[in-house]
Motif scaffolding. Structure first.
Motif, short mmCIF file in Angstrom:
data_model
loop_
_atom_site.label_atom_id
_atom_site.label_comp_id
_atom_site.label_asym_id
_atom_site.label_seq_id
_atom_site.Cartn_x
_atom_site.Cartn_y
_atom_site.Cartn_z
N TYR A 4 5.26 -22.63 8.64
CA TYR A 4 5.47 -22.35 10.06
C TYR A 4 4.53 -21.18 10.42
CZ TYR A 4 7.85 -20.80 14.31
OH TYR A 4 8.14 -20.44 15.59
N CYS A 5 3.68 -21.33 11.40
CA CYS A 5 2.59 -20.37 11.62
C CYS A 5 2.62 -19.63 12.95
CB CYS A 5 1.25 -21.08 11.48
SG CYS A 5 0.89 -21.50 9.80
N PRO A 6 3.65 -18.84 13.17
CA PRO A 6 3.71 -18.15 14.47
C PRO A 6 3.05 -16.78 14.41
CG PRO A 6 5.73 -17.77 13.30
CD PRO A 6 4.86 -18.57 12.38
N LEU A 7 2.51 -16.39 13.24
CA LEU A 7 1.95 -15.04 13.09
C LEU A 7 0.73 -14.90 14.02
CD1 LEU A 7 2.70 -12.69 11.20
CD2 LEU A 7 0.80 -13.40 9.72
N PRO A 8 0.59 -13.73 14.67
CA PRO A 8 -0.63 -13.53 15.48
C PRO A 8 -1.88 -13.72 14.60
CG PRO A 8 0.91 -11.69 15.78
CD PRO A 8 1.45 -12.54 14.67
N ASN A 9 -2.98 -14.08 15.23
CA ASN A 9 -4.18 -14.44 14.47
C ASN A 9 -5.01 -13.22 14.10
OD1 ASN A 9 -3.62 -17.18 14.78
ND2 ASN A 9 -4.54 -17.19 16.85
N PRO A 10 -5.76 -13.31 12.99
CA PRO A 10 -6.77 -12.28 12.72
C PRO A 10 -7.74 -12.26 13.91
CG PRO A 10 -6.53 -13.75 10.84
CD PRO A 10 -5.76 -14.35 11.97
N ARG A 11 -8.30 -11.08 14.17
CA ARG A 11 -9.15 -10.96 15.36
C ARG A 11 -10.59 -10.64 14.95
NH1 ARG A 11 -6.05 -6.17 17.95
NH2 ARG A 11 -5.78 -5.77 15.72
N ASN A 12 -11.48 -11.00 15.88
CA ASN A 12 -12.89 -10.60 15.75
C ASN A 12 -13.47 -10.99 14.39
OD1 ASN A 12 -15.33 -9.48 16.41
ND2 ASN A 12 -14.76 -7.42 15.72
N ALA A 28 -7.11 -6.92 11.62
CA ALA A 28 -5.75 -7.40 11.34
C ALA A 28 -5.13 -7.97 12.62
CB ALA A 28 -4.89 -6.25 10.82
N PRO A 29 -4.21 -8.93 12.49
CA PRO A 29 -3.52 -9.44 13.68
C PRO A 29 -2.81 -8.29 14.39
CG PRO A 29 -2.97 -10.73 11.73
CD PRO A 29 -3.72 -9.54 11.25
N GLU A 30 -2.72 -8.42 15.70
CA GLU A 30 -2.12 -7.34 16.49
C GLU A 30 -0.66 -7.13 16.11
OE1 GLU A 30 -3.46 -7.69 20.36
OE2 GLU A 30 -3.03 -5.58 20.76
N GLY A 31 -0.31 -5.86 15.92
CA GLY A 31 1.10 -5.49 15.78
C GLY A 31 1.74 -5.91 14.48
N THR A 32 0.94 -6.18 13.41
CA THR A 32 1.57 -6.67 12.17
C THR A 32 1.78 -5.55 11.15
OG1 THR A 32 -0.65 -7.28 11.52
CG2 THR A 32 0.81 -9.07 12.29
N GLY A 33 1.13 -4.44 11.26
CA GLY A 33 1.36 -3.34 10.32
C GLY A 33 0.90 -3.70 8.92
N LEU A 85 2.32 -13.29 6.24
CA LEU A 85 3.24 -12.14 6.18
C LEU A 85 4.67 -12.66 6.16
CD1 LEU A 85 3.59 -9.05 6.28
CD2 LEU A 85 3.67 -9.24 8.78
N HIS A 86 5.44 -12.24 5.16
CA HIS A 86 6.87 -12.63 5.07
C HIS A 86 7.04 -14.15 5.20
CE1 HIS A 86 7.24 -8.39 5.33
NE2 HIS A 86 7.20 -8.28 6.66
N GLY A 87 6.18 -14.89 4.52
CA GLY A 87 6.35 -16.35 4.50
C GLY A 87 5.86 -17.03 5.76
N MET A 88 5.34 -16.25 6.68
CA MET A 88 4.78 -16.87 7.89
C MET A 88 3.25 -16.81 7.83
SD MET A 88 7.20 -15.63 10.97
CE MET A 88 6.89 -13.88 10.67
N CYS A 89 2.59 -17.56 8.66
CA CYS A 89 1.12 -17.52 8.66
C CYS A 89 0.58 -17.60 10.08
CB CYS A 89 0.58 -18.69 7.85
SG CYS A 89 1.19 -20.26 8.43
N SER A 90 -0.70 -17.36 10.18
CA SER A 90 -1.39 -17.47 11.48
C SER A 90 -2.20 -18.76 11.47
CB SER A 90 -2.35 -16.28 11.63
OG SER A 90 -3.47 -16.48 10.76
N ASP A 91 -2.89 -19.03 12.56
CA ASP A 91 -3.87 -20.12 12.56
C ASP A 91 -5.10 -19.67 11.78
OD1 ASP A 91 -2.22 -21.58 14.22
OD2 ASP A 91 -3.06 -20.67 16.05
#
Lengths: 214, 139
Positions: A4-12, A28-33, A85-91
């Motif tokens: 399930y991939c709701p994580l914000p995407n890496p940028r630039n 890093a994706p926005e707001g992921t720490g 992150l925590h079992g989730m992923c981005s595009d």
């Protein structure tokens, strides 16, 4: 199967290339720490098979050296990054099409100077293309870019007079100088097509020999 | 003119290539790379490619962006003036088209015809730096 991939995407996601050392960078994706891990893959344009970069699997840093994989500068490339992150992923987030030949930055040339009473000899050396290992064959960027030229500046430290030269070969002799005078030389690489300019080298200063007859 | 084409293309490269989502196909560089063409065949291939771009690429590359369209037509004009010189050079020089070079050019047309016209034209336009890199290298 795909997570399930709701994580914000890496940028630039983009390549940074110097002398064809081609390194993929991203933010890093926005707001992921902390704790975000990344995977990287790349493909050759026109071939299109995505290839995982194993050395950049599950890494926490935000860069990946793809020089080895993109060393053929007659090809063009895409690269892509996915965050976890925590079992989730981005595009997967892709670069634009990367053309090493036209998009690399070139370091200034090396400059060595020697002098006689009334002249200065300047030897210019273009940087070498990135190579896999120190033992590997060294290829000068002058071989990669047939149109490579050097813009050379020569400054008379006493009179502050400056001359400019544009040369294609790697040696330059500046005659008719004043004996016993300090001159400073700086040089830049200029490729006419594709249009590429290096920065200027630092200044190399040398004095012409004193006039023995004086 | 080649510098004009190069700077014109650099200005629109990201925009045009972003309109081409097909990574698995190249018009000019796969399966045969232009860089593998024998020097004796280069004159013929350059001549064929300039005709290809004039006849089958630029006219199918209209976008909704007037800035991009202006850049495309200025590139096309530069191509046209180079093409005129090529015709003179073609007539004066031994610009023979060997079988191998014709096979390579046929492959380029096959790649082109494997896509719908607009996609193929946009992809070809997005590969202009591949053509320029090869032309400048073999200058």
């Amino acid at each position: 199967g795909e997570l399930y991939c709701p994580l914000p995407n890496p940028r630039n996601v983009h390549f940074e290339s110097i002398n064809m050392k081609n390194v993929l960078h991203w933010s890093a994706p926005e707001g992921t720490g902390d704790g975000v891990l990344y995977k990287v893959k790349y493909s050759v344009y026109g071939v299109g098979k995505w290839i995982k970069k194993l050395e950049c699997s599950n890494i926490s840093r935000t860069w990946c050296d793809l020089s080895n994989e993109t060393s053929d500068y007659e090809e063009q490339y895409y690269a892509s990054v996915k965050a976890f992150l925590h079992g989730m992923c981005s595009d997967w987030m892709e670069t634009t099409r990367f053309n090493p030949l036209t998009e690399t930055k070139i370091d200034p040339p090396m400059v060595s100077v020697s002098s006689t009473e009334k002249s200065i000899s300047i030897i210019l050396t273009a940087p070498a293309k990135w190579k896999r290992s120190p033992e590997g064959e060294s290829i000068s960027l002058a071989q990669v870019y047939p149109g490579l030229q050097y813009n050379v500046s020569v400054l008379n430290k006493k009179t502050k007079k400056r001359w400019w030269f544009s040369v294609s070969n790697d040696t330059l002799v500046v005659p008719w100088l004043e004996p016993g005078t300090a001159y400073c030389v700086s040089a830049q690489i200029h490729v006419t097509t594709p249009f590429l300019n290096s920065g200027f080298s630092k200044e190399y200063c040398i004095a012409t020999l004193k006039d023995k007859t004086a | 003119n080649v510098n004009e084409i190069r700077s014109g293309f650099t200005a629109i490269k990201a925009n045009i290539q972003a309109r081409d989502p097909i990574r698995t196909v190249s018009i000019l560089s796969h399966p045969h790379s232009l860089h593998k063409i024998k020097s004796s065949d280069k004159c013929c291939i350059i001549h064929q490619l300039f005709n290809f771009y004039m006849d089958r690429v630029f006219k199918h590359c209209t976008t909704e962006d007037s800035y991009i369209n202006r850049k495309i037509s200025s590139i096309a004009n530069s191509f046209l003036s180079i093409k005129r010189k090529l015709v003179q050079c073609h007539n004066q020089n031994d610009c023979k088209c060997g079988q191998e070079s014709m096979e390579k050019f046929k492959q380029i047309l096959t790649n082109y015809e494997g896509l719908n016209v607009t996609s193929a034209a946009i992809k070809s336009l997005g590969e202009l730096d591949i053509l320029l890199d090869w032309m400048e290298k073999s200058r």
